[in-house]
Design an enzyme around this catalytic site. Structure first.
Site, PDB file in Angstrom:
ATOM      1  N   TYR A 211       0.975  -1.355   0.087  1.00 33.91           N
ATOM      2  CA  TYR A 211      -0.174   0.093  -0.012  1.00 33.91           C
ATOM      3  C   TYR A 211       0.695   1.292   0.223  1.00 33.91           C
ATOM      4  O   TYR A 211       1.986   1.150   0.290  1.00 33.91           O
ATOM      5  CB  TYR A 211      -0.896   0.004   1.130  1.00 33.91           C
ATOM      6  CG  TYR A 211      -0.086  -0.024   2.548  1.00 33.91           C
ATOM      7  CD1 TYR A 211       0.135   1.366   3.023  1.00 33.91           C
ATOM      8  CD2 TYR A 211       0.236  -1.029   3.265  1.00 33.91           C
ATOM      9  CE1 TYR A 211       0.695   1.638   4.142  1.00 33.91           C
ATOM     10  CE2 TYR A 211       0.946  -0.663   4.168  1.00 33.91           C
ATOM     11  CZ  TYR A 211       1.024   0.466   4.935  1.00 33.91           C
ATOM     12  OH  TYR A 211       1.959   0.432   6.081  1.00 33.91           O
ATOM     13  N   PHE A 221       2.693   9.708   3.188  1.00 38.82           N
ATOM     14  CA  PHE A 221       2.887   9.474   4.712  1.00 38.82           C
ATOM     15  C   PHE A 221       3.360   8.290   4.957  1.00 38.82           C
ATOM     16  O   PHE A 221       3.768   7.960   6.099  1.00 38.82           O
ATOM     17  CB  PHE A 221       1.893  10.211   5.479  1.00 38.82           C
ATOM     18  CG  PHE A 221       0.508   9.300   5.121  1.00 38.82           C
ATOM     19  CD1 PHE A 221       0.159   8.187   6.049  1.00 38.82           C
ATOM     20  CD2 PHE A 221      -0.380   9.909   4.360  1.00 38.82           C
ATOM     21  CE1 PHE A 221      -0.902   7.407   5.909  1.00 38.82           C
ATOM     22  CE2 PHE A 221      -1.708   9.357   4.207  1.00 38.82           C
ATOM     23  CZ  PHE A 221      -1.749   8.134   4.809  1.00 38.82           C
ATOM     24  N   ASP A 222       2.945   7.241   4.180  1.00 41.16           N
ATOM     25  CA  ASP A 222       3.525   5.743   4.595  1.00 41.16           C
ATOM     26  C   ASP A 222       3.325   5.168   3.257  1.00 41.16           C
ATOM     27  O   ASP A 222       2.553   5.152   2.482  1.00 41.16           O
ATOM     28  CB  ASP A 222       2.431   5.194   5.492  1.00 41.16           C
ATOM     29  CG  ASP A 222       2.949   3.932   6.167  1.00 41.16           C
ATOM     30  OD1 ASP A 222       3.953   3.581   5.808  1.00 41.16           O
ATOM     31  OD2 ASP A 222       2.225   3.238   6.919  1.00 41.16           O
ATOM     32  N   ILE A 239      -8.121   1.340  10.289  1.00 46.00           N
ATOM     33  CA  ILE A 239      -9.113   2.295  10.432  1.00 46.00           C
ATOM     34  C   ILE A 239     -10.046   1.711   9.393  1.00 46.00           C
ATOM     35  O   ILE A 239     -10.157   0.859   8.558  1.00 46.00           O
ATOM     36  CB  ILE A 239      -8.464   3.520   9.714  1.00 46.00           C
ATOM     37  CG1 ILE A 239      -7.761   3.266   8.247  1.00 46.00           C
ATOM     38  CG2 ILE A 239      -7.426   4.127  10.541  1.00 46.00           C
ATOM     39  CD1 ILE A 239      -7.730   4.697   7.497  1.00 46.00           C
ATOM     40  N   TYR A 265      -8.918   8.906  10.696  1.00 47.15           N
ATOM     41  CA  TYR A 265      -8.218   9.239  12.010  1.00 47.15           C
ATOM     42  C   TYR A 265      -9.045  10.172  12.652  1.00 47.15           C
ATOM     43  O   TYR A 265      -9.064  10.466  13.858  1.00 47.15           O
ATOM     44  CB  TYR A 265      -7.021   9.642  12.228  1.00 47.15           C
ATOM     45  CG  TYR A 265      -6.031   8.510  11.788  1.00 47.15           C
ATOM     46  CD1 TYR A 265      -5.664   7.457  12.528  1.00 47.15           C
ATOM     47  CD2 TYR A 265      -5.543   7.992  10.321  1.00 47.15           C
ATOM     48  CE1 TYR A 265      -4.687   6.537  12.353  1.00 47.15           C
ATOM     49  CE2 TYR A 265      -4.633   7.127  10.173  1.00 47.15           C
ATOM     50  CZ  TYR A 265      -4.456   6.326  11.071  1.00 47.15           C
ATOM     51  OH  TYR A 265      -3.552   5.108  10.616  1.00 47.15           O
ATOM     52  N   PHE A 281      -5.517   5.967  -0.373  1.00 46.46           N
ATOM     53  CA  PHE A 281      -4.682   4.720  -0.487  1.00 46.46           C
ATOM     54  C   PHE A 281      -4.532   4.050  -1.593  1.00 46.46           C
ATOM     55  O   PHE A 281      -5.546   3.904  -2.329  1.00 46.46           O
ATOM     56  CB  PHE A 281      -4.928   3.984   0.852  1.00 46.46           C
ATOM     57  CG  PHE A 281      -4.558   4.350   2.194  1.00 46.46           C
ATOM     58  CD1 PHE A 281      -3.232   4.009   2.560  1.00 46.46           C
ATOM     59  CD2 PHE A 281      -5.676   5.170   2.615  1.00 46.46           C
ATOM     60  CE1 PHE A 281      -3.177   4.524   4.060  1.00 46.46           C
ATOM     61  CE2 PHE A 281      -5.294   5.245   3.860  1.00 46.46           C
ATOM     62  CZ  PHE A 281      -4.223   5.207   4.564  1.00 46.46           C
TER      63      PHE A 281
END
Length: 289
Positions: A211, A221-222, A239, A265, A281
């Site tokens: 991902y 961010f990831d 989530i 979040y 994502f």
């Protein structure tokens, strides 16, 4: 003898010393007991200034005031009235320096222009401690503080990060109209990049995925791709937006998934993700275990 037991050592030393200017003791090393008392006190002062500055928040420019307090405290012995007074001084400083700062951070999200009322905080604390003059019971105070802290914090977050919610809602409204974008009942949107034909996981399934997560402005961010290895997770331990996407994805699929902030979040901040941020994502479902 361990460090930071210097308070006890100073108490021993103070008994064998006489006072001089400003209440500071003067050593008279006449016997072995005198000398061992002094040496214990000196040894236990190693690292004292660093401890005071880093752990107690004491400005070491005021060491004379600190020494005066130590001497008075040590010489008080078992005087219960003085012991209670010194305990009150210590707790009062904790209220001013730790409680107020900590509560302000929780309530106002680091906004230094806002603060709780120290006067009312003390009034409530003293009423509770003495059991006199209280405007509410302790149980009522606990319920009231929990309720109002949540409300005030929510207002502060909305003031600072409300635009994130608005930008995300605007993006999702426009994105839902684009060709190839599908909307799940939860509000999660997705676009199929590659259609898989494998097993569709249940919410309790463990899956292996690659991902990449992005903010609305495109900031990554990831990314498991950057780490060079896929991640394994339970579908119901991520989530909510991820869970909803995964339980609709056949293994082998690659989707671009658009997650509303309330399914991500919400008001929480984590890493680069600010409160009320919608997230995008790329999810590649490699395997359902």
């Amino acid at each position: 003898m361990k460090k930071l037991t210097f308070m006890a050592a100073m108490a021993v030393a103070a008994v064998a010393m006489t006072s001089c200017n400003h209440g500071a003791p003067s050593a008279k090393l006449r016997t072995e007991i005198d000398t061992v008392s002094y040496s214990i006190g000196m040894a236990q002062s190693d690292g004292l200034k660093e401890y005071l500055a880093n752990q107690q928040g004491v400005d070491t420019a005021y060491m004379a005031a600190f020494i005066k307090g130590v001497t008075e405290g040590a010489n008080a012995g078992d005087n219960k009235k003085q012991a209670a007074y010194f305990a009150g001084i210590q707790i009062g400083q904790q209220i001013a320096n730790q409680w107020v700062n900590g509560i302000n951070y929780q309530l106002f999200n680091g906004d230094s222009t806002q603060t709780i009322s120290l006067q009312n905080l003390l009034a409530g604390f003293i009423s509770g401690a003495t059991g006199k003059g209280g405007k509410m019971t302790v149980a009522e105070a606990r319920e009231t503080s929990d309720r109002l802290m949540s409300s005030i914090r929510a207002k502060a977050l909305e003031k600072t990060y409300g635009p994130n919610r608005e930008e995300g809602e605007k993006f999702l409204a426009e994105n839902a109209k684009k060709e190839g974008v599908k909307v799940l009942p939860s509000g999660v949107q997705y676009k199929v990049i590659k259609e898989g034909s494998g097993k569709i996981p249940a919410d309790s399934s463990t899956v292996k995925v690659h991902y990449e997560g992005k903010l609305l402005d495109g900031t990554v961010f990831d990314s498991s791709y950057k780490r060079g290895q896929p991640a394994e997770m339970r579908c119901n331990q991520v989530i909510k937006g991820w869970t909803d996407a995964l339980v609709h994805m056949p293994a082998g699929s690659i989707w671009e998934v658009y997650i509303p902030q309330e399914l991500a979040y919400a008001e929480r901040a984590t890493g680069q993700i600010k409160p009320f941020s919608m997230l995008t994502f790329k999810i590649e479902l490699l395997e359902v275990k």
